[in-house]
Design a protein around this motif. Structure first.
Motif, short mmCIF file in Angstrom:
data_model
loop_
_atom_site.label_atom_id
_atom_site.label_comp_id
_atom_site.label_asym_id
_atom_site.label_seq_id
_atom_site.Cartn_x
_atom_site.Cartn_y
_atom_site.Cartn_z
N UNK A 242 28.65 40.03 40.67
CA UNK A 242 28.59 38.85 42.36
C UNK A 242 29.93 38.26 42.12
N UNK A 243 30.31 38.57 43.67
CA UNK A 243 30.99 37.71 43.88
C UNK A 243 31.52 36.70 42.85
N UNK A 244 32.94 36.22 42.95
CA UNK A 244 33.19 34.80 42.48
C UNK A 244 33.38 35.34 40.91
N UNK A 245 33.29 36.57 40.39
CA UNK A 245 33.32 36.47 38.92
C UNK A 245 32.52 36.59 38.48
N UNK A 246 30.75 36.67 38.76
CA UNK A 246 29.85 36.65 37.57
C UNK A 246 29.57 37.76 37.03
N UNK B 179 37.09 45.77 37.84
CA UNK B 179 37.86 44.37 37.49
C UNK B 179 36.23 43.80 39.17
N UNK B 180 36.45 42.39 39.10
CA UNK B 180 35.69 41.67 39.41
C UNK B 180 36.09 41.18 41.17
N UNK B 181 35.40 41.13 41.76
CA UNK B 181 35.91 40.17 43.41
C UNK B 181 35.44 38.76 43.72
N UNK B 182 35.81 38.60 44.52
CA UNK B 182 35.77 36.90 44.60
C UNK B 182 34.64 37.18 46.23
N UNK B 183 35.07 38.61 47.02
CA UNK B 183 34.08 38.29 47.57
C UNK B 183 33.08 39.39 48.19
#
Length: 76
Positions: A68-72, A42-46
């Motif tokens: 990349x952080x922040x779901x990108x 899963x993506x991570x925000x940090x």
């Protein structure tokens, strides 16, 4: 605390055979293996959740995907 001897029985013998890799624009990675096991990152925000890099033969252009952080997703 886990020791190598206590972890080893849970590990498969030899490398797993990946059948499908799906990288989504939101930074999610799904790997499906020959034995139908599925691994989802899963993506991570940090933090960068994963990096996928190709290893092409000489003379061919490779690729790299980074969640990349922040779901990108970045790629080059």
């Amino acid at each position: 605390m886990s020791t190598p001897a206590s972890v080893a029985p849970a590990m498969p013998v030899g490398p797993p055979s990946s059948v499908e890799a799906l990288i989504r624009k939101d930074g999610r990675l799904t790997l499906t293996f020959a034995d139908d096991a599925v691994l989802v990152v899963e993506p991570d925000d940090q933090y960068e959740a994963f990096t996928v890099t190709s290893m092409p033969p000489p003379g061919f252009r490779g690729f790299r995907f980074v969640a990349v952080p922040g779901r990108g997703l970045a790629h080059w």
